[in-house]
Design a protein around this motif. Structure first.
Motif, short mmCIF file in Angstrom:
data_model
loop_
_atom_site.label_atom_id
_atom_site.label_comp_id
_atom_site.label_asym_id
_atom_site.label_seq_id
_atom_site.Cartn_x
_atom_site.Cartn_y
_atom_site.Cartn_z
N VAL A 161 6.37 7.92 -5.94
CA VAL A 161 4.92 7.99 -5.72
C VAL A 161 4.38 6.61 -5.36
O VAL A 161 3.50 6.47 -4.50
N ALA A 162 4.89 5.56 -6.01
CA ALA A 162 4.46 4.20 -5.71
C ALA A 162 4.81 3.83 -4.27
O ALA A 162 4.01 3.20 -3.57
N LYS A 163 5.99 4.23 -3.81
CA LYS A 163 6.38 3.94 -2.43
C LYS A 163 5.49 4.71 -1.44
O LYS A 163 5.11 4.18 -0.39
N ALA A 164 5.17 5.95 -1.76
CA ALA A 164 4.30 6.75 -0.89
C ALA A 164 2.91 6.15 -0.80
O ALA A 164 2.25 6.23 0.23
N GLY A 165 2.46 5.51 -1.90
CA GLY A 165 1.14 4.90 -1.90
C GLY A 165 1.05 3.65 -1.07
O GLY A 165 -0.05 3.19 -0.72
N ALA A 166 2.20 3.08 -0.70
CA ALA A 166 2.22 1.84 0.08
C ALA A 166 2.17 2.09 1.58
O ALA A 166 2.13 1.14 2.37
N SER A 185 0.71 16.34 -9.37
CA SER A 185 0.02 15.90 -10.59
C SER A 185 -0.23 14.40 -10.59
O SER A 185 -1.11 13.91 -11.30
N LYS A 186 0.53 13.66 -9.75
CA LYS A 186 0.37 12.21 -9.66
C LYS A 186 -0.53 11.79 -8.49
O LYS A 186 -0.62 10.61 -8.17
N GLY A 187 -1.18 12.77 -7.85
CA GLY A 187 -2.15 12.44 -6.82
C GLY A 187 -1.73 12.70 -5.39
O GLY A 187 -2.52 12.51 -4.47
#
Length: 218
Positions: free
Chosen positions: A124-129, A167-169
């Motif tokens: 999820v962190a990688k997708a947010g970047a 669930s994480k956005g």
């Protein structure tokens, strides 16, 4: 009679003068001599004939200026700067992450383990970047059990991954899931036997996996 004759003569002269004035060609006030075809008159050496009205400033404004006196005019007059090149659209970037199913689920289960959730948090962190386009989740199983059962198990596992990502956005419409069951093993013929022994379960561990591909632009 004499007065009438003089009047007629004067009228005739005025008529002739008016006709001459009407037929007189317009004076060329441009910097170059223009022929009857509307083109600049040139010498046998290809040089343009200038008029007495020619000046560098007039040539810069004359449509024929660049044709005749390009070397005397500012460069930007005859060679305007090219328009900026269009900016290329960013190319999609893709990153495929293979997560061992044992890290995500217990054997023969489709409920995410804490270790599996931690792996997905990294994703999820990688997708947010990036500017996310889509996430593809493909579930796989080992060969233990029937093909029909394993297909359903792989579907449930892929769906569990999607639910957690949402669930994480992550937007639900950007996550696509698919189950491949036992059809795409990576162990080949390395593991022998078909009974669910501890040794076989451990040997087939690489087949129990989830391929997760994140696609977007940076």
């Amino acid at each position: 009679m004499k007065f009438a004759t003089k009047s007629l003569l004067l009228a005739a002269l005025l008529g002739i003068g008016g006709s001459v004035l009407a037929q007189a060609p317009a004076v060329n006030t441009t910097g170059y001599n223009i022929n009857k075809d509307g083109a600049v008159t040139k010498s046998g050496f290809g040089l343009c004939w200038r008029t007495g009205y020619w000046t560098p400033a007039a040539a810069a404004k004359d449509p024929a200026g660049c044709e005749c006196d390009k070397d005397l005019l500012p460069k930007e007059v005859c060679e305007p700067p090219a328009p900026p090149a269009p900016v290329a659209a960013p190319k999609p970037t893709g990153e495929k992450i293979t997560v061992a199913a044992d890290a995500l689920f217990d054997f023969n289960k489709s409920v995410l383990r804490p270790e599996g959730k931690a792996k997905l948090d990294e994703l999820v962190a990688k997708a947010g970047a990036i500017k996310l386009e889509v996430i593809l989740v493909v579930g796989h199983t080992d060969r233990i059990g029937s093909a029909a059962y394993n297909l359903k198990l792989s579907d449930r596992r892929a769906a569990a991954v999607k639910s957690y990502l949402v669930s994480k956005g992550i937007e639900a419409n950007r996550v696509y899931t698919e189950g491949k069951g036992l059809t795409q093993p990576v162990t080949g013929d390395k593991c022998k036997g078909n009974k669910a022994t501890k040794a076989l379960i451990e040997c087939l561990q690489p087949d129990r996996r989830a391929d997760i591909e994140v696609i977007g632009t940076k």
